[in-house]
Structure formats: C-alpha cells, structure tokens
Design a protein around this motif. Structure first.
Motif, PDB file in Angstrom:
ATOM      1  N   GLU A   1       0.848  -1.183   0.000  1.00 38.58           N
ATOM      2  CA  GLU A   1       0.000   0.000   0.000  1.00 38.58           C
ATOM      3  C   GLU A   1       0.889   1.241   0.000  1.00 38.58           C
TER       4      GLU A   1
ATOM      5  N   GLU B   1       1.855   5.910   4.489  1.00 36.88           N
ATOM      6  CA  GLU B   1       1.181   7.042   5.103  1.00 36.88           C
ATOM      7  C   GLU B   1       2.180   8.192   5.164  1.00 36.88           C
TER       8      GLU B   1
ATOM      9  N   ASN C   1      -4.893   9.657   0.805  1.00 36.31           N
ATOM     10  CA  ASN C   1      -3.882   8.685   1.226  1.00 36.31           C
ATOM     11  C   ASN C   1      -4.554   7.407   1.720  1.00 36.31           C
ATOM     12  N   ARG C   2      -5.538   7.554   2.592  1.00 31.71           N
ATOM     13  CA  ARG C   2      -6.217   6.381   3.156  1.00 31.71           C
ATOM     14  C   ARG C   2      -7.057   5.674   2.098  1.00 31.71           C
TER      15      ARG C   2
ATOM     16  N   GLN D   1      -4.969   3.367   0.017  1.00 34.67           N
ATOM     17  CA  GLN D   1      -4.667   2.132   0.735  1.00 34.67           C
ATOM     18  C   GLN D   1      -5.860   1.181   0.717  1.00 34.67           C
TER      19      GLN D   1
ATOM     20  N   THR E   1      -6.591  -0.364  -2.704  1.00 36.15           N
ATOM     21  CA  THR E   1      -5.583  -1.354  -3.077  1.00 36.15           C
ATOM     22  C   THR E   1      -5.924  -2.708  -2.486  1.00 36.15           C
TER      23      THR E   1
ATOM     24  N   PRO F   1       1.239  -4.983   4.407  1.00 39.19           N
ATOM     25  CA  PRO F   1       0.710  -3.695   4.881  1.00 39.19           C
ATOM     26  C   PRO F   1       1.592  -2.920   5.861  1.00 39.19           C
TER      27      PRO F   1
ATOM     28  N   ARG G   1       1.096   0.772   6.090  1.00 38.34           N
ATOM     29  CA  ARG G   1      -0.242   1.330   6.265  1.00 38.34           C
ATOM     30  C   ARG G   1      -0.232   2.470   7.289  1.00 38.34           C
TER      31      ARG G   1
ATOM     32  N   SER H   1       0.903  -3.967  10.565  1.00 39.45           N
ATOM     33  CA  SER H   1       0.472  -2.905   9.646  1.00 39.45           C
ATOM     34  C   SER H   1       1.151  -1.579   9.952  1.00 39.45           C
TER      35      SER H   1
END
Length: 1111
Positions: free
Chosen positions: A879, A882, A924-925, A928, A931, A952, A955, A1004
């Motif tokens: 992903e 962040e 951004n979120r 993720q 995906t 992840p 993440r 994650s």
C-alpha cells in the motif's frame, strides 16, 4: 459550522455508511440535512440485518425497538452559566447537537425511514436555557400523542470547577436543573423514552486550573466527572420518573468525552468510538456484534435483545450492581506482626551510610505522586469522590499509625525506633499539618521533580535535626509521565524523564546522613486488564479513567500504540536502573541512593474464578487500596534488607509476603558497599555502526522436495527469481548520499526490495535475506542502470507507468537465458504511488489524471498483465505509505530545507488546519483501502500458480525517534524525504517479516529499530510464504493429502449413488401427481438451499475480504 463539527458528522455518516468517503464529502458540500436517507438504507444494511418491522405500536416504553421511534429530540446545555463557558464548550455543544441529529438522519432511518427531528431553530440554540427548551419540547410534543419518541438530554460537566472546594454542593445544584427538566417531561410528554447523557469537552482552555505545570490535571477532572455521573444516576433511580408503560428515563452508562484536538487533529478512531458509544447505550446490552475491522465492533439489535435500553428490560445492570457491592473492598485487618528479635540501634550514631541499622533511622520522608499521597486508599465503597481524598496516614512508604491495623514502612521502622518522626497521618494534601514530610503531590510528573525536591528540603530544614539525624527518603515517580507519554513523546521520553530524576543531585549535595529508596517505575500494563472485564464494573469508569491515564488505557492490544506503551514503560525502568547503576550517588560516605525494584513486574491478584480481584484497588480501578498498600510496604521493607544484585523484582499481590529481619551477620540496611556490589558504571558507548546488515538465525531453510505447482505451497527457498516495480523509493534514490550532489544517485544495490550488493551481514535487502537460495536471479547491484537486474523502478514514476514497467519486466525475464520463465518461481514486489499523491494539487488536469480511481485502474491493468502472462508468480503489493509523518522530519541542512517541499509539495506545504491537508489524508487512506479491495476481491484467485498478497507494513507510517524523542534523521536521505540505506534496511526486514505473517495478522506499521535480530523465520509447521489461501488452512484444499482426497471422493460417489437409487425407487412407488408435487417441492428446496446457504456463504466471503480493507 466548525471543521470539527463537520468531521464528526462525516464520521457519524461513515459509521452508519460503512465508512464511505463519499458520505463525508456529501456532508461537507451539502450539510447533514441534505444527506439522503436512501444512502443510509443502502449502507446500514451492511452493518445490521434489520429485524421485521413492528406489526403495531409498542404497548410499553420497555418494549420499544428502533423501528417504533417516530421522532428524536435533543436538549442541550443550560443557559444558567453559559456566559462563563469557553468558546470550545460552545463548539462542543454544536457538535453534540449534530451528533444526535445524525442518529436520526443516518442510523434510525434503517429501522424507520419516516423518523423526524424537532423543528428547533438552530439560530437560537445558544440563547435558551434547559428549562425553556424543555417547555418548547413539551409544547411541540403534545402534537405527537400517539407516536413514540426518544429525547436525548445532554448534561454538560464543564460548567463547574472540578477542583472547587464546593464541588459536591455544586454538583447537587446543577443536577437539580436536570431533575426539574425531567419532571416537566414526565408530566407533559407522552410515549417517550428519555436518555440522559453526561458529557465533557476536555479543552486545553481550563477555566479553573486545578494544577501547576508538571501536574497531571486528569485526576480531579476524572473523579469529578464520575461523581456527576453517579449523582445523575442516583437522581434518576430515586426520583421515580417512570410513568407506567408510557414514560421512563435512562442514564447512558458512561459520560461522553470530546477530546481537546484541533479540527485537523480529530482522529477517526476517537470520533467513531464516540458515535458507537451513543448508539450502543441506546440499545439493550447484547453479545451479538457486527465486526467492521480490527478496531471497531458495531452492536445491532437482535431477536433476543431487540429493545431500546431501559432499566426494566436490561436486568444485567441490576446484576452488575449486585456484583459491584459483592466485590467492593472489604475491611480486613491490615496490620503486620514484626517478629524480628534484633531491633537494637547502633551503640553510637553511625558515620557511614553503609553501617546504618533500621533502629538508627530517626526520620522518614517521601516524594512522589498520588500513589504516595495515597489517593483513595481508605475508600471502602464504590464512591469515586473518595479517590480525591489523600489518605496520607495509610500511605505504604510514609504513613503512620498503629502497625496492628496499618502496615507502612514507618510503622515497621517504629518497631525498631519508637521515636521515629516524619511520617504522615490523617487525610489532607501536602500542605496539611498531618502530611509532615510526605510531600507527594497527586498528578505529579517528572517535570515538577526538581521543584518538589527543593520544597521538600526546605521542610526538612525547618522540622528536624538536619545534619545529624539519619533519614530514609522514599521516592516514587513516573506513573503520570507514562500516562501522558502519547501526548508528547519528546517531553515524556525515557531520556528526558531520567534527566529530571537526576534532581537527586540536589539531595546528594544538600542533604547529609541520608539513604534514598528510589523505587523503580512499576509495570503499568497489567492494570489494563481491570478495564477489559465488564463484570468488574471498571469499564463503566473508562471515560474518567481515560482522562487520568489515556496513554495506558486507550491502546488496543497488539496495536503500535500498545507496543509503544510497553517500550516506554520498559525504557523508564531501564533508564532508572542505568542512572543508579552509574554509581554517581555512591561517592559520599553519608549519602546513597538504592534502587528498590520490587515493582518491576506486577502480578495481579485474582479471584477464584480467575478475574482480577478488585478489592486491591480503589473505586477508580486505577489507584490502589489499603490491601495493596499493605503488601507494597512489606515489599519495600524486604527490598531494603536484600543485597544489591539479589533483590526481589516482582510484586505478586496474591502471594503471602512475610517480613524479613536484620540478622547478626547482616544487621544493616543494604547498600552497594555492604552488599559487595560493584556498579557496572555508565553504559558503554557502542562503536559507530559501519553497515546496516542483519543476522540470520533461521534453520528451516530447505526447499520443497519437488517444485511446487501451487503458489500457496511455496517456500522461500523455492523462489528462483526476484523482480521489482516502483518509483524512486525502489530505485533507492539517494540512499547512500552524504550531500546534495550525491542525492540524485540511484543506489539500486541497497534497494530494500530488490538490491543485491554484498551479503546480508552488511546489506539488508529482500534478495539478500533469501539466503535459502544463494543463486537467486534478478537482484540489482551498484548504482545507476548498469546492473539493474529485474529492478524496473523509475524515479519519479507515477501509477500510469505501471503497465510499461510490467511489460519491460516480462521481456527482461524471457530474454534472460538463466531464467526458466515457465518453471522458475518468481517473487515480484510492486510499490509505487508517491508521485500519485504528491501531485494532486499541481493542476486540475493532474488532479483528474492522478486520482485514486485512475491509480487503481493502472494497478489493476498491471496485475492483470502479470496474472495473464507470467506463470508461477507471487506478487507483493505494498500500500502507499502514510505520508503525514514525514511532515515531522526536520534537519538543519540545505537539502532538507529546500528539497523536502519540492519533492512532496502537496503534503508538506499545507498548514496544519488546512482543508488541503485534510483532503490529502483522505486520499492517502482511500488509496490504501482501494488497493486492498482490488487484491482481495477475488479477481486473481483463478490460477493455482499465481497469488497476490498485500504487505501492509506501510499502512501506518511511524516516524523513528532517537533517544531524545525527536525524529531520527539518519533513516532519511539528504532531502529528508527519501530513505537512507538505514531506512532501506528496515523496510527490507519489514517486508520479509510481512511475507511470513498470515493475512489478517500482518503487522500494519513500520517498526524502525535496526535490530540485527528482527528477521522472522519459517517453521516446520508453517514453512510457506503466506497467501490469502494458506493463511486460513481450514478452507484450503492443499491441506488434504492427495490419496485421502481420492478415497473420500470415491466413497462420496458410492454413498451418493446409493442414496439416489433409494430415493428414485421410493418415488417410483408414488403417484405421478405426488411425484410431480415432490419434484416441485424439491425444486423449491434447491432454491431455498441456494438462498440460505450459497448466498450467505458468498456474502460471508465478501465480508471477509472487506475486513482486510477496513482500517
């Protein structure tokens, strides 16, 4: 409406709409009133399976379901003291008003789409008292005589001072206004369920500051909040508001607490929990929950628990009340018998601290926080207000009294010297006469330690023979620091806390004839267990307790925040040990500091049924009761008589602790000298790190006996080829740069996912970790594009370049004569997206081109090509990381100052409270989430020799901190954005570890440690690279041996044929009409089977896949 209000409304819509981004956007554009109920119906059905609608209206307020509710009304803050309220309180009220409205507009319509709210003029919301609003509501409700209604009455806690000396009287006064409003509703409003909600806006604008700097203000605030909750509850239970089956009042079980975040800092997690709290307390308690993700569960009405909560239909509350009284702290004898026979003091006053006997001690003193001030120690009932009382006479380390009923360190010492002085008695604060030399301050943090030490020395000078009397001073600090470490990891870093404890230097310089007990910081994590078991009734205190110690009670088990808590806790303990073991306080003959470690490990006391024994805790389930203080006093005494290097370091509250005694051979209070203890000295300075390699300890490294045909049975040693697709992070842009000139160099040989320079011992990369197969092909080496191998990454690449990179990778593999394209197992790592996010605001054209939807389209196209054209392949999809944490990376260099914002302008340039930054976080979120949805949507499950797995660890990107608690820039290159070789090494380790973790249990977040021993290993039981199939072996056909599957198949066919023949024979004997009917019925049965089994099974599979995409 403020940004905070918009955010909480968006989250409420997200809560009721499966956290969809579109809901939040719709709110911001149109407001809550314009959000369509059809969207609510569409998404709420995902959360709760709606029960059949009511055939008729409910005959009783105690049998109301959500579907019976036709209207919901709200009553807010009383006018009486509004002019004294801060702007933040007014903002909080606005938020709560909209919270209640959103329940009607978003949640309740699923059960009754016609539900309405009161037509209140929001412009007058801030100008009418609670009584006036109640009158308005009563007038309006006379038109709804036949309809059932809910009234949410919000009662604010922040109009009163938590630390006022008149707090009890003030609480009673303000609750009287609530009582008046409820009686008006009882008299004038019909067919109504009233839920009262106590709420607090924990603003940094404290109108009546209860503490100075360095003091945790949460204790006063939390206890006051619970006292208000209890007073409202007592009023509701004793006032008999119920009117037959027509009207009743229910108090929501916990206060609603809005935290003091700015608009841009309000977290989805907190707002989701706020919404869930209100919704949960509207329903009957139920064990059935709909799982949304790892953090959130949403309760739904069930056939067994279908009603809205009242005191009558929720008997479990009465049971909890009985259980609470039954488990309330009892009043046992807390005394101790001292059996020591040698109680004599020295014949002459000792000149050395190493020759001091217990009988030589003439003065005791203590410095600390609420555990030394003994908050709530004498509270024997479930009365939280008593925790504000400081029972200093019962304090474990400094309390006085009679040892037959009170066990404390001074009372034990008085058995050796009856003329001992300095101990505290009675109840009061540090300035009360009975406090004497107990100078503990509730809420004290290490920040105030120096001030407290100086105030303490002043008291010593005034009250005792300062120079000649031997003193024992007990210090216990750090609890309030660990409770606040998550609010400022720099201020409360272990290094900074220990530096403040070095105020011991002042004591060493100014206080002679002194033995200091430095009690090691206790292991606070076991206390969390009390708040998990609802039968202990500690969970109903979570709101107030979160105010006292949020950083300990809020983290979820297994989360990064929980790991951080554990790390900080251990770092505090380790730092204290290092400080004392440095030997700096053992250089004078009349002064020493001894670390007493009995609190290092804490073992909770338990009842016979295994639950924690609450009688060892005060009513707040956080501070300790007299039973616990008794054991702590005994443990401290025993530590004082134990040799250094051999001291007890466990506090087992369930064990019998007998007092130790001085002996003829060892009559002294133990110090380093009389224990023959050699201080290890200051910690050795580690030599400079010359490489970022890793140690490899795996032993189970063999490949499969034969080349596997399934991607779900591939061992690391079976991988023959590696490849990588990506951008500058995969190209290792500037990974080894030491200045701006070297920054553009692509150090591909150290790239985390594909680099092949040197060996694992000096360079940590994924191919180098693959020591299982030293001949692995495709790793890139060196710099530039000379030896790129199968590293197809292009610096600056966007998602649109994905398909082209895939085509080049396939062509390169086919053209490489050392690669058996058809038979070799391949591992391809795909990571890109930085430029997709960073370019969002370059232009409207770029915004459309680089949208999340286009990103997913390009990713889908790339995976489709791999799926259709490349055999025997496992694809790691990462992903997008962040990005927000990178805003904290600062370094005093030209590259960091100029380069950072040029590389990532859209994330790094917007202000903290800007809508641009909020949108970037959302995108951004979303990238993720989408995906994960793509990878686990079933699109790539059709081939046995192909698997795609989301890894992840990016993440949640955690910025690495150095020992001072500031971002560690050694993990980043000269532009403070790209990773250095050190960062690449940790990324490689995180990727490898993710590959060996099952789907659904993968870490994650990135845990930057650079520990050389963090690499995980495959095991004999779990030797494979984890995929979505072998992560759940119960549903994998690969777990069944081939011969057994064949036998079972044959047996199944034989049984099936036999049963079929019997059925056909039976049917043949029946009439044609009956046979026809049977056939029709059988067809219906097949439809029923399909609807009841196949569809739910498919739905369950979809929900299982969605679980991986919910964060």
């Amino acid at each position: 409406m403020t940004g905070a209000a918009l955010l909480i409304l968006a989250v409420l819509l997200g809560f009721c709409n499966t956290f969809t981004v579109s809901a939040g956007v719709d709110l911001q554009e149109n407001g809550p009133g314009q959000h369509k109920s059809k969207e609510t119906e569409r998404f709420m059905s995902v959360l709760c399976t709606a029960l059949p609608g009511p055939v008729s209206s409910s005959p009783s307020v105690h049998t109301l379901t959500p579907a019976h509710i036709a209207a919901l009304h709200t009553l807010g803050m009383p006018q009486s003291k509004r002019n004294e309220a801060s702007n933040s309180c007014q903002e909080a009220e606005s938020i709560l008003f909209n919270v209640s409205s959103m329940f009607v507009q978003s949640c309740v319509p699923m059960f009754n789409p016609k539900v309405v709210t009161q037509p209140e003029d929001q412009t007058s919301l801030h100008h009418r008292s609670l009584i006036q609003k109640t009158e308005d509501l009563s007038s309006f409700s006379t038109q709804e005589v036949t309809d059932w209604k809910i009234v949410l009455l919000f009662h604010p806690a922040d109009l009163l001072c938590a630390c006022s000396p008149d707090v009890v009287a003030n609480i009673k006064t303000t609750v009287q206004e609530v009582d008046t409003a409820l009686r008006m509703l009882q008299k004038q409003v019909h067919r109504t369920l009233v839920h009262v909600v106590v709420w607090s806006w924990t603003s940094q604008e404290d109108r009546c500051a209860c503490a100075k700097a360095g003091i945790n203000p949460g204790l006063h605030k939390a206890l006051f909040l619970k006292a208000l909750q209890d007073t409202v509850n007592d009023t509701a239970e004793t006032a008999l508001y119920s009117r037959g089956e027509d009207f009743t009042v229910e108090l929501q079980s916990s206060p609603v607490i809005l935290e003091s975040y700015s608009d841009s800092e309000i977290t989805n997690s907190h707002l989701n929990q706020l919404a869930l709290q209100l919704w949960t307390d509207l329903l009957q308690p139920s064990t059935h929950k709909t799982e949304m993700n790892d953090l959130i569960t949403i309760p739904c009405p069930t056939e067994e628990r279908a009603f809205l909560r009242t005191y009558i239909n929720s008997p479990s509350r009465r049971e909890h009340g009985v259980a609470s009284k039954a488990s309330a702290p009892i009043d046992p004898v807390m005394g101790t018998e001292v059996l020591c026979t040698d109680r004599n003091a020295s014949l002459m006053t000792p000149s050395s601290v190493h020759n001091v006997r217990p009988g030589d001690i003439k003065v005791v003193a203590a410095v600390g926080d609420s555990l030394t001030a003994a908050n709530g120690v004498g509270a024997k009932e479930d009365n939280l207000l008593l925790v504000t009382y400081q029972y200093r006479g019962l304090s474990w380390s400094i309390g006085g009294g009679n040892i037959t009923t009170v066990t404390t360190l001074p009372n034990i010492l008085r058995e050796f010297n009856p003329s001992l002085t300095g101990f505290s008695t009675g109840i009061g604060n540090q300035d009360s006469p009975g406090a004497f030399l107990n100078q503990a301050v509730p809420g004290a943090q290490s920040i105030s330690f120096t001030y407290n030490i100086r105030a303490f020395i002043y008291d010593l000078l005034q009250r005792i023979n300062f120079s000649n009397d031997w003193k024992v001073i007990t210090m216990f600090i750090g609890g309030n620091d660990i409770c606040a470490h998550c609010t400022d990891s720099i201020v409360f870093s272990a290094r900074n806390v220990v530096r403040r404890i070095e105020a011991l230097d002042i004591l060493q310089k100014e206080v002679p004839s002194c033995n200091v007990n430095m009690v090691e910081m206790f292991n606070i994590i076991p206390l969390r267990e009390l708040h998990k078991d609802k039968s202990l009734r500690c969970s109903h205190l979570d709101g107030p307790s979160y105010i006292i110690c949020p950083c300990v009670l809020k983290p979820i088990d297994g989360s990064y925040e929980f790991q951080k808590l554990s790390d900080f806790n251990r770092a505090y303990q380790h730092g204290m040990r290092e400080l004392i073991d440095s030997g700096k306080y053992d250089k004078q003959d009349n002064f020493t500091v001894v670390l007493q470690p009995f609190f290092r490990e804490v073992i909770l006391p338990r009842l016979e049924d295994g639950r924690p024994d609450r009688s060892y805790f005060s009513p707040d389930c956080f501070h300790l009761s007299q039973k616990a203080h008794t054991l702590m006093a005994r443990s401290l005494w025993n530590n004082m008589l134990e040799q250094l290097g051999n001291k007890t370091y466990t506090q087992d509250f369930q064990a019998e602790i007998d007092l130790k005694c001085p002996t003829e051979s060892n009559p002294f209070i133990r110090t380093a000298v009389n224990s023959d203890y050699t201080f290890p000295g200051p910690p050795t300075i580690s030599p400079p790190i010359t490489n970022w390699g890793s140690d490899f300890s795996c032993t189970y490294t063999t490949p499969s006996n034969s080349v596997p045909t399934s991607a779900h049975r591939v061992r690391p040693a079976d991988i023959k080829v590696v490849g990588a697709l990506g951008d500058s992070l995969t190209a290792a842009f500037g990974a080894r740069a030491t200045n701006l000139v070297e920054l553009p160099t692509e150090d591909r040989g150290v790239s985390w996912s594909i680099g092949g320079d040197d060996t694992l011992e000096t360079v940590t990369t994924l191919p180098n970790v693959q020591k299982f197969n030293p001949g692995i092909k495709g790793a890139s080496k060196g710099t530039g594009k000379e030896q790129t191998g199968f590293n197809m990454a292009v610096s600056g690449a966007k998602a649109g370049g994905f398909p082209e990179q895939v085509r080049r990778l396939i062509e390169a593999m086919k053209n490489d004569t050392t690669v058996d394209f058809k038979n070799d197992w391949k591992l391809v790592t795909l990571f890109i997206g930085g430029q997709t996010t960073f370019g969002q605001y370059l232009s409207m054209t770029a915004r459309a081109t680089l949208s999340p939807a286009n990103y997913i389209n390009h990713l889908r196209t790339s995976l489709d090509i791999l799926y259709n054209e490349v055999p025997r392949t496992i694809v790691n999809v990462l992903e997008i990381l962040e990005i927000e944490g990178l805003r904290r990376i600062k370094k005093d260099s030209l590259g960091c100052t100029l380069g950072q914002k040029q590389v990532c302008p859209c994330f790094l340039q917007p202000g903290e409270d800007s809508p641009e930054l909020a949108e970037m976080k959302m995108i951004n979120r979303e990238l993720q989430t989408e995906t994960v949805n793509l990878v686990y949507g079933g699109r790539y499950d059709g081939r046995k020799d192909f698997a795609v797995v989301v890894q992840p660890f990016f993440r949640t990107s955690i910025v690495p901190l150095n020992a001072d608690g500031v971002p560690d820039t050694t993990y980043f290159s000269e532009d403070c954005f790209h990773f250095s070789e050190r960062g690449h090494a940790d990324m490689a380790a995180a990727l490898w570890n993710n590959m060996l973790e099952p789907v659904g249990e993968k870490q994650s977040y990135n845990n930057f440690t650079n520990d050389r021993n963090i690499l995980k290993c495959p095991t004999e039981e779990q030797p494979y690279i984890f995929t979505n199939v072998n992560s759940f072996p119960s549903v994998s056909s690969d777990t069944v041996p081939g011969w057994l599957a064949a036998v079972l198949t044959i047996v199944g066919l034989l049984v099936g044929c036999t049963v079929t023949w019997l059925l056909l024979s039976y049917r043949h004997k029946r009439s044609k009409k009956k046979t026809s009917t049977t056939v029709e019925m059988n067809g219906g049965a097949r439809d029923s089977y399909y609807n009841s089994y196949i569809e739910p099974s498919k739905q369950k599979n979809e929900e299982s896949q969605e679980q991986y995409s919910a964060f």
